[in-house]
Design a protein around this motif. Structure first.
Motif, short mmCIF file in Angstrom:
data_model
loop_
_atom_site.label_atom_id
_atom_site.label_comp_id
_atom_site.label_asym_id
_atom_site.label_seq_id
_atom_site.Cartn_x
_atom_site.Cartn_y
_atom_site.Cartn_z
N UNK A 152 0.87 -1.21 0.04
CA UNK A 152 0.07 -0.03 0.06
C UNK A 152 0.87 1.21 0.09
N UNK A 153 1.82 1.15 0.86
CA UNK A 153 2.85 2.46 0.83
C UNK A 153 3.37 2.62 -0.53
N UNK A 154 3.99 1.44 -1.13
CA UNK A 154 4.48 1.64 -2.54
C UNK A 154 3.64 2.00 -3.49
N UNK A 160 1.79 9.15 -6.26
CA UNK A 160 2.32 10.42 -6.06
C UNK A 160 3.38 10.76 -7.04
N UNK A 161 4.29 9.77 -7.35
CA UNK A 161 5.30 9.98 -8.47
C UNK A 161 4.50 10.29 -9.84
N UNK A 167 1.78 16.25 -13.82
CA UNK A 167 1.95 17.54 -13.80
C UNK A 167 2.92 18.10 -14.83
N UNK A 168 4.03 17.41 -14.62
CA UNK A 168 5.34 18.20 -15.48
C UNK A 168 4.97 17.95 -17.01
N UNK A 169 4.34 16.72 -17.26
CA UNK A 169 4.17 16.57 -18.96
C UNK A 169 3.11 17.54 -19.26
N UNK A 170 2.06 17.75 -18.48
CA UNK A 170 0.89 18.67 -18.81
C UNK A 170 1.60 20.07 -19.02
N UNK A 171 2.46 20.44 -17.98
CA UNK A 171 3.03 21.94 -17.99
C UNK A 171 3.65 21.96 -19.22
N UNK A 172 4.60 20.85 -19.45
CA UNK A 172 5.43 21.00 -20.81
C UNK A 172 4.63 21.15 -22.24
N UNK A 173 3.47 20.21 -22.07
CA UNK A 173 2.44 20.33 -23.32
C UNK A 173 1.80 21.71 -23.41
N UNK A 174 1.48 22.35 -22.32
CA UNK A 174 1.02 23.76 -22.56
C UNK A 174 2.07 24.75 -22.85
N UNK A 175 3.13 24.23 -22.49
CA UNK A 175 4.40 25.47 -23.05
C UNK A 175 4.50 25.30 -24.36
#
Length: 211
Positions: A152-154, A160-161, A167-175
């Motif tokens: 469960x912790x894993x 989370x990762x 979020x990082x890919x989404x930000x790059x896509x928007x850029x």
């Protein structure tokens, strides 16, 4: 209020159950009445007493049961004969029955004592095996719980990762979309500038179109 004891039967409980049940057999009463009396004395239900008698205690007192039945038969015969006399002591049968109810056969012999002790030893060994089995099962359940907690912790870390990566890919896509949009607007502007006519002034002050 009904008795609801859930603890294990003790040797004293078994002894009371045997003595009372044997007495009811001798007196011509029913085992159900005996179980009800025992239940009131030790705080258990009559059903629990009946189950304990039939599944465990009865096997230890077969000879005592036969003796109690003989006493009941003789008592009934004497009543039918109208003698009104009590049963003869016959070597103090009441004392004999009491000793048998306590787990000792008459006459008192080493074989009877050995059988009695073996019965308790077997019951103790069964209880020990049950405890070990339950302890093993409990240990396995604890290990399984620890494994599930680790998984469960894993999974929480992976989720989370994944969210962070999303979020990082989404930000790059928007850029990237913004860059492409700016490039498109610049291309349109450049095309518009190329389509407009350009002029220059000659030496006489007249405008001359430049192709």
């Amino acid at each position: 209020m009904a008795a609801v004891r859930q603890d294990a039967w003790t040797p004293e409980d078994d002894l009371i159950l045997a003595e009372v049940t044997l007495r009811h057999i001798r007196e011509g009463s029913t085992q159900l009445a005996a179980f009800e009396e025992v239940g009131e004395r030790i705080g258990r239900t009559s059903a629990a007493c009946g189950f304990r008698w039939n599944s465990c205690v009865r096997k230890r007192y077969e000879e005592a049961i036969q003796l109690a039945k003989q006493q009941r038969q003789k008592r009934n015969q004497m009543k039918k004969a109208g003698s009104g006399q009590q049963l003869p002591p016959q070597g103090d049968q009441s004392e004999q029955a009491g000793r048998i109810a306590a787990g000792v056969e008459e006459p008192l012999s080493f074989d009877a004592i050995i059988r009695h002790l073996r019965g308790w030893r077997n019951a103790y060994q069964d209880a020990v095996r049950q405890i070990k089995s339950l302890e093993k099962e409990l240990k396995e359940r604890d290990e399984e719980i620890q494994e599930l907690r680790a998984k469960n912790e894993q999974l929480i870390r992976d989720i989370t990762n994944t969210k962070s990566e999303y979020r990082a890919v989404n930000d790059d896509y928007r850029t990237l979309i913004q860059i492409m949009d700016r490039a498109r607007r610049l291309a349109v502007l450049e095309e518009g500038e190329e389509g407009k006519p350009r002029f220059k002034m000659d030496a006489n002050g007249n405008l001359e179109r430049i192709e």
